[in-house]
Design a protein around this motif. Structure first.
Motif, PDB file in Angstrom:
ATOM      1  N   ARG A   1       0.829  -1.212   0.000  1.00  0.00           N
ATOM      2  CA  ARG A   1       0.000   0.000   0.000  1.00  0.00           C
ATOM      3  C   ARG A   1       0.857   1.254   0.000  1.00  0.00           C
ATOM      4  O   ARG A   1       0.435   2.298  -0.474  1.00  0.00           O
ATOM      5  CB  ARG A   1      -0.931   0.010   1.206  1.00  0.00           C
ATOM      6  N   LEU A   2       2.062   1.179   0.534  1.00  0.00           N
ATOM      7  CA  LEU A   2       2.953   2.333   0.586  1.00  0.00           C
ATOM      8  C   LEU A   2       3.674   2.579  -0.731  1.00  0.00           C
ATOM      9  O   LEU A   2       4.256   3.634  -0.920  1.00  0.00           O
ATOM     10  CB  LEU A   2       4.004   2.150   1.691  1.00  0.00           C
ATOM     11  N   LYS A   3       3.634   1.611  -1.648  1.00  0.00           N
ATOM     12  CA  LYS A   3       4.324   1.739  -2.923  1.00  0.00           C
ATOM     13  C   LYS A   3       3.774   2.967  -3.645  1.00  0.00           C
ATOM     14  O   LYS A   3       2.560   3.152  -3.720  1.00  0.00           O
ATOM     15  CB  LYS A   3       4.085   0.492  -3.767  1.00  0.00           C
ATOM     16  N   PRO A   4       4.663   3.810  -4.179  1.00  0.00           N
ATOM     17  CA  PRO A   4       4.183   5.012  -4.865  1.00  0.00           C
ATOM     18  C   PRO A   4       3.336   4.660  -6.080  1.00  0.00           C
ATOM     19  O   PRO A   4       3.570   3.642  -6.741  1.00  0.00           O
ATOM     20  CB  PRO A   4       5.460   5.733  -5.295  1.00  0.00           C
ATOM     21  N   ALA A   5       2.369   5.506  -6.344  1.00  0.00           N
ATOM     22  CA  ALA A   5       1.494   5.299  -7.489  1.00  0.00           C
ATOM     23  C   ALA A   5       2.293   5.448  -8.782  1.00  0.00           C
ATOM     24  O   ALA A   5       3.293   6.147  -8.837  1.00  0.00           O
ATOM     25  CB  ALA A   5       0.344   6.312  -7.463  1.00  0.00           C
ATOM     26  N   GLU A   6       1.851   4.795  -9.808  1.00  0.00           N
ATOM     27  CA  GLU A   6       2.504   4.883 -11.108  1.00  0.00           C
ATOM     28  C   GLU A   6       2.325   6.291 -11.664  1.00  0.00           C
ATOM     29  O   GLU A   6       1.228   6.851 -11.645  1.00  0.00           O
ATOM     30  CB  GLU A   6       1.869   3.846 -12.035  1.00  0.00           C
ATOM     31  N   THR A   7       3.386   6.882 -12.154  1.00  0.00           N
ATOM     32  CA  THR A   7       3.319   8.241 -12.719  1.00  0.00           C
ATOM     33  C   THR A   7       2.848   8.172 -14.170  1.00  0.00           C
ATOM     34  O   THR A   7       2.860   7.107 -14.801  1.00  0.00           O
ATOM     35  CB  THR A   7       4.699   8.915 -12.680  1.00  0.00           C
ATOM     36  N   CYS A   8       2.465   9.323 -14.710  1.00  0.00           N
ATOM     37  CA  CYS A   8       2.070   9.394 -16.121  1.00  0.00           C
ATOM     38  C   CYS A   8       3.232   8.953 -17.008  1.00  0.00           C
ATOM     39  O   CYS A   8       3.027   8.274 -18.010  1.00  0.00           O
ATOM     40  CB  CYS A   8       1.643  10.814 -16.482  1.00  0.00           C
TER      41      CYS A   8
ATOM     42  N   LEU B   1       3.426   1.765 -21.992  1.00  0.00           N
ATOM     43  CA  LEU B   1       2.610   1.621 -23.194  1.00  0.00           C
ATOM     44  C   LEU B   1       3.400   1.821 -24.484  1.00  0.00           C
ATOM     45  O   LEU B   1       2.884   1.597 -25.577  1.00  0.00           O
ATOM     46  CB  LEU B   1       1.440   2.607 -23.146  1.00  0.00           C
ATOM     47  N   GLY B   2       4.639   2.279 -24.348  1.00  0.00           N
ATOM     48  CA  GLY B   2       5.483   2.468 -25.525  1.00  0.00           C
ATOM     49  C   GLY B   2       5.123   3.669 -26.367  1.00  0.00           C
ATOM     50  O   GLY B   2       5.344   3.674 -27.580  1.00  0.00           O
ATOM     51  N   ILE B   3       4.550   4.707 -25.736  1.00  0.00           N
ATOM     52  CA  ILE B   3       4.157   5.885 -26.516  1.00  0.00           C
ATOM     53  C   ILE B   3       5.111   7.060 -26.341  1.00  0.00           C
ATOM     54  O   ILE B   3       4.853   8.144 -26.844  1.00  0.00           O
ATOM     55  CB  ILE B   3       2.712   6.319 -26.189  1.00  0.00           C
TER      56      ILE B   3
END
Length: 82
Positions: free
Chosen positions: A41-48, A55-57
């Protein structure tokens, strides 16, 4: 696997043993599960950026300046600045 030890007050120790018994696991296994869940739960959220990279964009536009995202000159006329 690394070993760690810590002390519990008697009431908390009894509660851990009761919960472990009810779950059909050892107190050690229950404590490990709780620590894993808490740390997850403490793991940082995924950034943009992380999402775009996954996604390879990133870098999909061709024939654009190499410094497009960093050079303010390219931002003239956008957002009222520059």
């Amino acid at each position: 696997m690394d070993r760690i030890s810590f002390r519990l007050d008697p009431a908390l120790g009894r509660r851990l043993e009761d919960e472990a018994r009810a779950a059909g696991v050892s107190p050690s296994d229950l404590a490990l599960k709780v620590v894993r869940e808490h740390l997850e739960r403490l793991k940082p959220a995924e950034t943009c950026h992380d999402v775009a990279k996954r996604l390879g964009i990133i870098g999909v536009y061709r024939d654009t300046p190499a410094d497009l995202s960093a050079n303010p000159v390219h931002m003239e006329g956008f957002g009222g600045g520059g």
